[in-house]
Design an enzyme around this catalytic site. Structure first.
Site, short mmCIF file in Angstrom:
data_model
loop_
_atom_site.label_atom_id
_atom_site.label_comp_id
_atom_site.label_asym_id
_atom_site.label_seq_id
_atom_site.Cartn_x
_atom_site.Cartn_y
_atom_site.Cartn_z
N ASP A 29 5.27 -2.70 2.01
CA ASP A 29 4.56 -3.06 1.27
C ASP A 29 4.03 -1.80 0.51
O ASP A 29 2.73 -1.46 0.61
CB ASP A 29 3.28 -3.90 1.42
CG ASP A 29 2.80 -4.87 0.47
OD1 ASP A 29 3.74 -5.37 -0.32
OD2 ASP A 29 1.50 -5.03 0.34
N SER A 43 2.07 1.02 2.83
CA SER A 43 1.15 1.33 1.57
C SER A 43 1.19 2.73 0.97
O SER A 43 2.33 2.99 0.85
CB SER A 43 -0.13 0.95 2.08
OG SER A 43 -1.21 1.19 1.06
N LEU A 44 0.31 3.41 0.89
CA LEU A 44 0.27 4.89 0.68
C LEU A 44 1.34 5.57 1.48
O LEU A 44 1.94 6.46 0.94
CB LEU A 44 -0.89 5.72 0.29
CG LEU A 44 -1.95 5.08 -0.65
CD1 LEU A 44 -3.15 6.01 -0.52
CD2 LEU A 44 -1.34 5.47 -1.98
N PHE A 53 -3.83 3.81 2.88
CA PHE A 53 -4.91 3.98 2.55
C PHE A 53 -6.01 3.40 3.28
O PHE A 53 -5.91 2.40 3.92
CB PHE A 53 -5.14 3.15 1.00
CG PHE A 53 -6.43 3.35 0.19
CD1 PHE A 53 -6.97 4.67 0.10
CD2 PHE A 53 -7.02 2.39 -0.20
CE1 PHE A 53 -7.97 4.67 -0.77
CE2 PHE A 53 -8.29 2.38 -0.74
CZ PHE A 53 -8.85 3.67 -1.25
N HIS A 93 -1.31 -7.55 2.44
CA HIS A 93 -1.10 -6.17 2.25
C HIS A 93 -0.50 -5.83 3.69
O HIS A 93 0.45 -4.97 3.91
CB HIS A 93 -2.03 -5.31 1.93
CG HIS A 93 -1.57 -3.85 1.29
ND1 HIS A 93 -0.61 -3.77 0.84
CD2 HIS A 93 -2.38 -2.89 1.56
CE1 HIS A 93 -0.60 -2.30 0.61
NE2 HIS A 93 -1.43 -1.71 1.29
#
Ligand SMILES: *[C@@H]1O[C@H](CO)[C@@H](O)[C@H](O)[C@H]1NC(C)=O
Ligand SMILES: *[C@@H]1O[C@H](CO)[C@@H](O)[C@H](O)[C@H]1NC(C)=O
Ligand SMILES: *[C@@H]1O[C@H](CO)[C@@H](O)[C@H](O)[C@H]1NC(C)=O
Ligand SMILES: *[C@@H]1O[C@H](CO)[C@@H](O)[C@H](O)[C@H]1NC(C)=O
Length: 551
Positions: free
Chosen positions: A227, A204-205, A129, A316
């Site tokens: 993550d 992430s995404l 993201f 993150h």
């Protein structure tokens, strides 16, 4: 709908929580995923339910009820058009380490004329993201991979779809997943790429994108989830998020697993074959916000790199830093299976007999994973005893800066309780460890707070240091400082009380290495005071212990 969209994900979740009422507030706690399957979705109307969209050669996406969850995933939409997301594949190899070559799966000559070579392992990097392939970490990771081996390193660029709103970005990952799958299938069909040689690394995404891609390609070797994003994925079914069935081997690093209400962007739920939780996987050392308001990541428009610089995404992003460090770093990131991080810090899971694994790039060389030579793939890795081990958490402690990877030492202090000693004292401990090969000075045994020490019992703690002593400890110097806490009258130790610490012996061991652990078999070492049953250490004093204990 528009109102919710403008608030962003946080707003949306808060709004939904408000709608659902206070009784469900607890659903958002860190264990929510465990109960999620039991929550009935009973909404009168779900936008886009049972609709599907098709994307030429990529196939179709549908939205069924199973994509909705009252709390975890209240909104589903379709991805932006392909031309807007504009997914691109950029190849780097040892031959072209800095000038990327664009590979277009539908234009054969871009692949034929490139340095792509199907016999090599292929590493695919997918950003998350508000991120782009121009983030520093992407080129750092690419550089470390190219340095490490003869790989096809492919960076996936989906910057056209990774911007806020978050809801839209999550929807876009499904289409990016199809694009990546199509790319891999073309390479397999026309260029002889073996799916077992594919390793997708997503942040992430990007981690869930890796899952969407790999579930469409039979036999993908490995996915590393850095993550994986929590909102809209945690607590959802396997088809919505990254899960162990997506590839032969799925390893995860969790670094920002606080609840999204506390602005933790990563999942706490285990979703791989091996799930690592450095520093408990929630809050990373060096990422503490000194002061100031919490800013949602969704409000940061300058990208992830900027967000991590101002600490908004520090936790993150840490998963990436640990992974990058692990590629060519010499220090092994050893994770130990343990019921909780506190158990781990208390030294209860220090032995590889309880289960341990290597975090990061070399996770596939962890013990307990069977590496077998199958007829198709040279080094196919399959996790053994997966069923029992799924959901297990592996813990470790890391540093707050480079070198993140540290050596773990377990120190057991055996306290005496002679006449005149208080039944307990509280304070701070430091130790210097002297081995045949080196010295660690001023090792803080109470890094977080003072400890309460009960005379006549043992106190065990696990601490870390960048230095690997790697030999028998010959001497330990233990320093003691009594802590007088004015808020706790019982701890006030003035002239009427004894603030000395009484120590019988100290046992030190360095964490066992999971492979060829023989090195440390006789590493554990007990140290005592010469010619005395115990040492009496005055406040702000110290005592020496040697590896010559009378039997
Ligand atoms: C979608 O399909 C399911 C199963 O076929 C059905 O139960 C449901 O009512 C449908 N929803 C809508 C909005 O048509
Ligand atoms: C939705 O898509 C999935 C995956 O492509 C497929 O298995 C499923 O049958 C589809 N469902 C409907 C109702 O079209
Ligand atoms: C692409 O080129 C390779 C190697 O020349 C060839 O084997 C393959 O058939 C070509 N694929 C297509 C779709 O033309
Ligand atoms: C490899 O192929 C041989 C002969 O086809 C077969 O007997 C053997 O079981 C295969 N090994 C594996 C690991 O699949």
């Amino acid at each position: 709908m528009i109102g919710i969209a403008r608030l962003g994900i946080i707003g949306a979740i808060v709004a939904w929580t408000a709608l659902v009422g206070p009784s469900s507030a607890g659903i958002l706690d860190q264990f929510s995923w465990a109960r999620a399957d039991r929550i009935e979705v009973n909404l009168p109307w779900l936008p886009f339910e049972n609709e599907s969209r098709c994307y030429d050669e990529l196939g179709c996406l549908n939205i069924t009820r199973s994509w909705y969850h009252l709390i975890h995933r209240p909104i589903n939409i379709f991805p932006l058009p392909r031309s807007v997301i504009n997914t691109r594949f950029i190849l780097y190899t040892k031959k072209n380490p800095s000038e990327g070559q664009i590979l277009n799966p539908n234009v054969n000559k871009t692949i034929v004329k490139s340095n792509f070579f199907a016999e090599r392992p292929t590493k695919i990097i997918i950003h998350g993201f508000i991120d782009t392939p121009f983030s520093n970490w992407v080129s750092e990771m690419k550089d470390e991979l190219v340095k490490h081996g003869d790989y096809n390193v492919v960076v996936v660029d989906w910057a056209g779809g990774s911007l806020p709103l978050y809801t839209q970005a999550t929807a876009n990952t499904r289409l990016v997943g199809l694009e990546v799958a199509h790319f891999l299938l073309q390479l397999q069909k026309y260029h002889g790429l073996n799916p077992g040689d594919i390793h997708i690394i997503g942040h992430s995404l990007g981690a869930h994108t890796a899952g969407y891609a790999a579930e469409k390609v039979e036999g993908v070797g490995r996915i590393t989830g850095l993550d994986p994003a929590e909102p809209y994925f945690q607590g959802m079914g396997n088809h919505v998020r990254l899960d162990p069935s997506d590839a032969n081997f799925v390893d995860i690093i969790h670094t920002d697993g606080k609840s999204i209400l506390l602005l933790g962007y990563g999942m706490s739920q285990p979703v791989g074959h091996l799930d690592f939780y450095p520093n408990d996987g929630k809050e990373q050392p060096g990422c503490e916000l000194a002061a100031g308001p919490l800013i949602p990541l969704t409000l940061v428009r300058q990208g992830l790199e900027e967000a991590s610089r101002v600490l908004v995404a520090c936790n993150h992003v840490r998963a990436i830093k640990l992974f990058v460090d692990s590629i060519n770093g010499k220090c092994p990131y050893i994770g130990h299976q343990c019921p909780s991080y506190q158990h781990f810090l208390d030294g209860k899971c220090f032995n590889c007999a309880h289960g341990c694994a290597i975090m990061g790039f070399h996770a596939d060389s962890s013990p307990g994973l069977i590496t077998h030579k199958s007829n198709q793939s040279e080094n196919e890795v399959t996790p053994s005893n997966t069923k029992e081990n799924l959901g297990a958490k592996y813990f470790m402690t890391t540093g707050k800066d480079y070198p993140y990877c540290q050596r773990h030492y377990r120190i057991v202090i055996n306290l005496a309780h002679p006449k005149g000693a208080e039944s307990w004292v509280q304070g701070f401990l430091k130790a210097s460890l002297h081995s045949d090969r080196g010295v660690i000075r001023g090792l803080d045994l109470t890094p977080n707070n003072y400890v309460r020490l009960e005379h006549g019992t043992t106190h065990t703690t696990v601490v870390t240091h960048p230095v690997d002593l790697g030999g028998k400890i010959r001497k330990v110097e233990l320093s003691w400082e009594y802590d007088m806490n004015v808020l706790e009258p019982r701890s006030l130790c003035l002239f009427w009380c004894n603030d000395h610490l009484y120590v019988k012996s100290i046992t030190v061991d360095e964490m066992e290495l999971p492979t060829r652990g023989k090195r440390n078999i006789d590493f554990k070492n007990k140290l005592c005071t010469p010619k005395r049953d115990f040492a009496e250490i005055p406040n702000r004093g110290s005592a020496n212990f040697y590896d010559r204990c009378a039997l």
